[in-house]
Design an enzyme around this catalytic site. Structure first.
Site, PDB file in Angstrom:
ATOM      1  N   ASN A   9       0.869  -1.180   0.000  1.00  0.00           N
ATOM      2  CA  ASN A   9       0.000   0.000   0.000  1.00  0.00           C
ATOM      3  C   ASN A   9       0.904   1.227   0.000  1.00  0.00           C
ATOM      4  O   ASN A   9       1.440   1.603   1.041  1.00  0.00           O
ATOM      5  CB  ASN A   9      -0.887  -0.022   1.260  1.00  0.00           C
ATOM      6  CG  ASN A   9      -1.712   1.252   1.399  1.00  0.00           C
ATOM      7  OD1 ASN A   9      -1.818   2.039   0.450  1.00  0.00           O
ATOM      8  ND2 ASN A   9      -2.289   1.457   2.573  1.00  0.00           N
ATOM      9  N   LYS A  11       0.123   4.257  -0.551  1.00  0.00           N
ATOM     10  CA  LYS A  11      -0.538   5.497  -0.107  1.00  0.00           C
ATOM     11  C   LYS A  11      -0.255   6.596  -1.141  1.00  0.00           C
ATOM     12  O   LYS A  11      -0.195   6.285  -2.331  1.00  0.00           O
ATOM     13  CB  LYS A  11      -0.075   5.859   1.304  1.00  0.00           C
ATOM     14  CG  LYS A  11      -0.189   4.646   2.249  1.00  0.00           C
ATOM     15  CD  LYS A  11      -0.001   4.976   3.680  1.00  0.00           C
ATOM     16  CE  LYS A  11      -0.126   3.691   4.506  1.00  0.00           C
ATOM     17  NZ  LYS A  11      -0.109   3.915   5.931  1.00  0.00           N
ATOM     18  N   HIS A  97      -9.586   1.772   4.720  1.00  0.00           N
ATOM     19  CA  HIS A  97      -8.331   2.007   5.434  1.00  0.00           C
ATOM     20  C   HIS A  97      -8.544   3.082   6.506  1.00  0.00           C
ATOM     21  O   HIS A  97      -9.314   4.016   6.296  1.00  0.00           O
ATOM     22  CB  HIS A  97      -7.254   2.448   4.439  1.00  0.00           C
ATOM     23  CG  HIS A  97      -5.891   2.486   5.045  1.00  0.00           C
ATOM     24  ND1 HIS A  97      -5.469   3.530   5.836  1.00  0.00           N
ATOM     25  CD2 HIS A  97      -4.864   1.598   5.017  1.00  0.00           C
ATOM     26  CE1 HIS A  97      -4.234   3.274   6.251  1.00  0.00           C
ATOM     27  NE2 HIS A  97      -3.848   2.114   5.765  1.00  0.00           N
ATOM     28  N   GLU A  99      -6.872   5.548   7.382  1.00  0.00           N
ATOM     29  CA  GLU A  99      -6.631   6.936   6.950  1.00  0.00           C
ATOM     30  C   GLU A  99      -7.843   7.484   6.206  1.00  0.00           C
ATOM     31  O   GLU A  99      -8.165   8.662   6.291  1.00  0.00           O
ATOM     32  CB  GLU A  99      -5.359   7.004   6.090  1.00  0.00           C
ATOM     33  CG  GLU A  99      -4.109   6.860   6.951  1.00  0.00           C
ATOM     34  CD  GLU A  99      -2.911   6.246   6.245  1.00  0.00           C
ATOM     35  OE1 GLU A  99      -2.882   6.196   5.005  1.00  0.00           O
ATOM     36  OE2 GLU A  99      -1.989   5.799   6.970  1.00  0.00           O
ATOM     37  N   GLU A 169      -5.805  -4.065  10.784  1.00  0.00           N
ATOM     38  CA  GLU A 169      -4.762  -3.052  10.940  1.00  0.00           C
ATOM     39  C   GLU A 169      -5.058  -2.203  12.168  1.00  0.00           C
ATOM     40  O   GLU A 169      -5.815  -1.230  12.091  1.00  0.00           O
ATOM     41  CB  GLU A 169      -4.731  -2.131   9.713  1.00  0.00           C
ATOM     42  CG  GLU A 169      -4.369  -2.807   8.422  1.00  0.00           C
ATOM     43  CD  GLU A 169      -3.735  -1.819   7.451  1.00  0.00           C
ATOM     44  OE1 GLU A 169      -2.604  -2.060   7.050  1.00  0.00           O
ATOM     45  OE2 GLU A 169      -4.369  -0.816   7.114  1.00  0.00           O
ATOM     46  N   GLY A 175       2.160   2.989  10.564  1.00  0.00           N
ATOM     47  CA  GLY A 175       3.146   4.039  10.343  1.00  0.00           C
ATOM     48  C   GLY A 175       3.863   4.494  11.602  1.00  0.00           C
ATOM     49  O   GLY A 175       4.509   5.538  11.611  1.00  0.00           O
ATOM     50  N   SER A 215       3.041  -1.415  10.531  1.00  0.00           N
ATOM     51  CA  SER A 215       4.486  -1.501  10.767  1.00  0.00           C
ATOM     52  C   SER A 215       5.068  -2.882  10.503  1.00  0.00           C
ATOM     53  O   SER A 215       5.947  -3.344  11.237  1.00  0.00           O
ATOM     54  CB  SER A 215       4.819  -1.022  12.191  1.00  0.00           C
ATOM     55  OG  SER A 215       4.425   0.325  12.347  1.00  0.00           O
TER      56      SER A 215
HETATM   57  P1  PGA Z   1       2.634   0.806   7.630  1.00  0.00           P
HETATM   58  O1  PGA Z   1       1.212   1.046   6.938  1.00  0.00           O
HETATM   59  O2  PGA Z   1       3.150  -0.516   7.148  1.00  0.00           O
HETATM   60  O3  PGA Z   1       3.484   1.968   7.161  1.00  0.00           O
HETATM   61  O4  PGA Z   1       2.414   0.821   9.102  1.00  0.00           O
HETATM   62  C1  PGA Z   1       0.317  -0.013   6.778  1.00  0.00           C
HETATM   63  C2  PGA Z   1      -0.968   0.476   6.175  1.00  0.00           C
HETATM   64  O5  PGA Z   1      -1.372   1.613   6.456  1.00  0.00           O
HETATM   65  O6  PGA Z   1      -1.612  -0.238   5.388  1.00  0.00           O
END
Ligand code: PGA
Length: 251
Positions: A9, A11, A97, A99, A169, A175, A215
């Protein structure tokens, strides 16, 4: 029985040029996988066309998008329809997601309409859910997961549910470099599979792939993949760099 699935992903990262460079380096460095693992790249919308052309040259990697509208067309300035994404060759769509939920106000209801629209196009939704830090601290993790499941995908008919991929998640792990422990993730995944069994039947619970995200790194991927109910990963930051993504794919 469940083919492992590793999804990048990206983003809002990756111009067309950067995407094609990534692919060139990926092709050069990735040896044919020793075990079956499905790999999916989800760049921004603007890189999808170039990626699909590059992928048509035979690399065993599929393509996905990160969002879409729940309508097929109409007066919706700035929106992208699932059928447009299908036309470009998207096999997967990341939906719900955190976000999108927190920064763009997507509700369970909106996400459920997107899931339905995507399934109509025979695209596989990667339905994301997970609790926030305060929800976990307040002992509400499973309650939150259950609400997101029932409101987001509870209405999906069994015939369509075959395509469903679910990504757990935890919001506090995205992140932050602070991943869930494999045990915390396994507990949530087990709960999700149990929910699928109760709502959609044990056959679908046995085949539904449930990914962990938050992460994920080359260092921790193997510890997640050892858990019984973890079938793959949704990878953000660590998927942007070819070497670290290859190490994750080859966990
Ligand atoms: P990350 O993001 O691996 O940077 O924690 C995962 C995601 O948001 O799908």
């Amino acid at each position: 029985m469940r083919t492992p699935l590793i999804v990048a992903n990206w983003k809002m990262n990756g111009t067309v040029e950067e995407t094609l460079k990534f692919l060139t380096r990926f092709k050069r460095s990735w040896k044919a996988p020793t075990s079956a693992v499905e790999v999916v790249l989800c760049p921004p919308f603007t890189a999808l066309y170039s990626l699909s052309v590059a992928l048509s040259e035979g690399l065993p990697v599929k393509m996905g998008a990160q969002n879409c509208s729940w309508q097929e067309n109409g007066s919706l300035t700035g929106e992208i329809s699932p059928s447009f994404l299908k036309e470009l060759g998207c096999h997967y769509l990341i939906l719900g997601h955190s976000e999108r939920r927190t920064l763009f106000g997507e509700t369970d209801e909106m996400i459920s309409k997107k899931v339905a629209a995507v399934l109509q196009q025979e695209i596989t939704p990667i339905f994301c859910l997970g609790e926030t830090g305060p929800e976990r601290e307040g002992g509400k993790t499973l309650q939150v997961i259950e609400r997101q499941l029932s409101q987001g995908i509870g209405g999906v008919e069994r015939g369509f549910f075959e395509k469903m991929v679910i990504a757990y998640e935890p919001v506090w792990a995205i992140g932050t470099g602070l991943s869930a422990t494999p045990q915390q993730a396994q507990e949530a995944h087990h709960f999700i599979r149990d929910w699928v069994a109760k709502q959609k039947g044990t056959a679908l619970a046995g085949t539904t792939r449930i990914l962990y995200g938050g992460s994920v790194s080359p260092q921790n991927i193997a510890s997640f993949m050892r858990e019984a109910d973890i079938d793959g990963a949704l990878v953000g930051g660590a998927s942007l760099e070819v070497d670290s993504f290859i190490r994750i794919v080859n966990y």
